[in-house]
Design an enzyme around this catalytic site. Structure first.
Site, PDB file in Angstrom:
ATOM      1  N   PHE A 132     -63.657  -7.477 -22.128  1.00  0.00           N
ATOM      2  CA  PHE A 132     -64.720  -6.179 -22.099  1.00  0.00           C
ATOM      3  C   PHE A 132     -65.340  -6.027 -20.632  1.00  0.00           C
ATOM      4  O   PHE A 132     -66.497  -6.127 -20.525  1.00  0.00           O
ATOM      5  CB  PHE A 132     -65.719  -6.286 -23.012  1.00  0.00           C
ATOM      6  N   PRO A 133     -64.733  -6.067 -19.613  1.00  0.00           N
ATOM      7  CA  PRO A 133     -65.159  -5.982 -18.154  1.00  0.00           C
ATOM      8  C   PRO A 133     -66.002  -4.817 -17.940  1.00  0.00           C
ATOM      9  O   PRO A 133     -66.659  -4.692 -17.224  1.00  0.00           O
ATOM     10  CB  PRO A 133     -63.942  -6.208 -16.995  1.00  0.00           C
ATOM     11  N   LEU A 134     -65.641  -3.813 -18.957  1.00  0.00           N
ATOM     12  CA  LEU A 134     -66.335  -2.364 -18.797  1.00  0.00           C
ATOM     13  C   LEU A 134     -67.087  -2.175 -19.938  1.00  0.00           C
ATOM     14  O   LEU A 134     -67.425  -0.860 -20.273  1.00  0.00           O
ATOM     15  CB  LEU A 134     -65.320  -1.452 -18.376  1.00  0.00           C
ATOM     16  N   GLY A 135     -67.590  -3.327 -20.776  1.00  0.00           N
ATOM     17  CA  GLY A 135     -68.524  -3.107 -21.760  1.00  0.00           C
ATOM     18  C   GLY A 135     -67.619  -2.765 -22.934  1.00  0.00           C
ATOM     19  O   GLY A 135     -68.313  -2.134 -24.103  1.00  0.00           O
ATOM     20  N   GLY A 136     -66.258  -2.912 -23.122  1.00  0.00           N
ATOM     21  CA  GLY A 136     -65.694  -2.618 -24.058  1.00  0.00           C
ATOM     22  C   GLY A 136     -65.457  -1.206 -24.659  1.00  0.00           C
ATOM     23  O   GLY A 136     -65.208  -1.042 -26.029  1.00  0.00           O
ATOM     24  N   TYR A 138     -52.464  -8.303 -30.887  1.00  0.00           N
ATOM     25  CA  TYR A 138     -52.940  -7.021 -30.351  1.00  0.00           C
ATOM     26  C   TYR A 138     -51.824  -6.044 -30.997  1.00  0.00           C
ATOM     27  O   TYR A 138     -50.797  -6.031 -30.258  1.00  0.00           O
ATOM     28  CB  TYR A 138     -52.714  -7.140 -28.776  1.00  0.00           C
ATOM     29  N   LEU A 167     -70.799   2.033 -19.155  1.00  0.00           N
ATOM     30  CA  LEU A 167     -71.861   1.093 -18.549  1.00  0.00           C
ATOM     31  C   LEU A 167     -73.097   1.980 -18.510  1.00  0.00           C
ATOM     32  O   LEU A 167     -72.837   2.841 -17.561  1.00  0.00           O
ATOM     33  CB  LEU A 167     -71.463   0.452 -17.587  1.00  0.00           C
TER      34      LEU A 167
END
Length: 282
Positions: free
Chosen positions: A211-215, A60, A219
């Site tokens: 990506f819990p929020l769609g990357g 990263y 959403l």
């Protein structure tokens, strides 16, 4: 449902953690560098807000490696609080033309790079990341996981996890060494891995979506918008609340380089979804 989960039965973490991928660059890995002082401020504030699980990786970094997530973590938070758990991942090796998959012989060097970057003698949790964005079905991970398991036996790693895998990979790895966490892409608009989540729940293995929020993409789901309006919340907050409500083993690690966005994400921990909400989101 508890707000805490014990990784491997011994590392107690709050189920809403923080992902560090966007601290070096807004575009994620290899993009233009962000202000490192802002990154350090976000990390300190995350911990103040109750985060004690950080998700990172040695790869990263911003373009040219000018800003590195592991360095920011060390500069902002070292010496680390006794309850802070830092999870990292190994598998991809950065090259000028992209990434190549690591071989078993690469594992020691990758682990040592994380140890040095974070300034620790033992890594709390190391995921073996395979493939790119979808699990490489039919590909064995045994030799790579065996190499990490050997480093765990040496005391360089406390717990092992898997990233971007399917149920067969999980079964293959568990024959070699205990797996305490699985990290796959999963969110309210992408629920392909519900069976893998069920397998993790049965085995008390943490399921930690990346990506819990769609990357970073909003959403786009009418169900989320409907429930968000009911709670006076944002769609992203309901997306995180849904993840936490979906199973007692799910952990959410949303990432951001913005203090205000961090505050918004962390507020999701205070949202309790009703049976009506969950039905609308099913």
């Amino acid at each position: 449902m508890s707000n805490e989960f014990r990784l491997g039965g011994d590392l107690a973490v709050n189920r809403l953690g923080f992902g560090t991928m966007r601290l070096p660059s807004k575009e994620g890995m290899g993009g233009p560098a962000r202000d490192p002082e802002t990154g350090r401020a976000v990390l300190r504030r995350a911990v103040e807000l109750g985060v004690n699980l950080l998700d990172t990786a040695d790869f990263y970094v911003s373009a040219g490696g000018a800003v590195r997530a592991n360095t920011l973590i060390r500069e902002a938070l070292y010496p680390y609080a006794s309850d802070l758990v830092i999870a990292t991942k190994v598998g991809p090796i950065a090259r000028p033309d992209g990434f190549r998959p690591a071989a078993p012989a690469d594992m020691r060097g990758l682990v040592e790079a994380n140890l040095e970057g974070l300034g620790v003698d033992c890594l709390d949790l190391v995921y073996l990341r395979i493939g790119r964005m979808t699990p490489p079905q039919g590909e064995s991970l045994a030799e790579r996981f065996e190499a990490l398991a050997a480093l765990r036996e040496e005391g360089l790693i406390r717990h092992l996890g898997l990233s971007n895998v399917d149920a067969d990979h999980l079964a293959e790895a568990r024959v070699i060494a205990p797996v305490v966490a699985v990290q796959n892409e999963f969110h309210a608009a992408k629920r392909d891995d519900v069976q893998l989540l069920a397998a993790c729940e049965e085995a008390d293995i943490a399921f930690v979506p990346f990506f819990p929020l769609g990357g970073g993409r909003e959403l786009d789901d009418e169900r989320l918008a409907k429930v968000a309006a009911r709670h006076g919340a944002t769609v992203s907050q309901i997306g995180l609340a849904w993840l936490l409500a979906s199973s007692p083993v799910t952990l959410a690690i949303p990432g951001t380089g913005s203090l205000s966005h961090l505050e918004d994400n962390m507020a999701a921990a205070g949202i309790t979804l009703s049976e009506e909400d969950l039905a609308d989101l099913s």
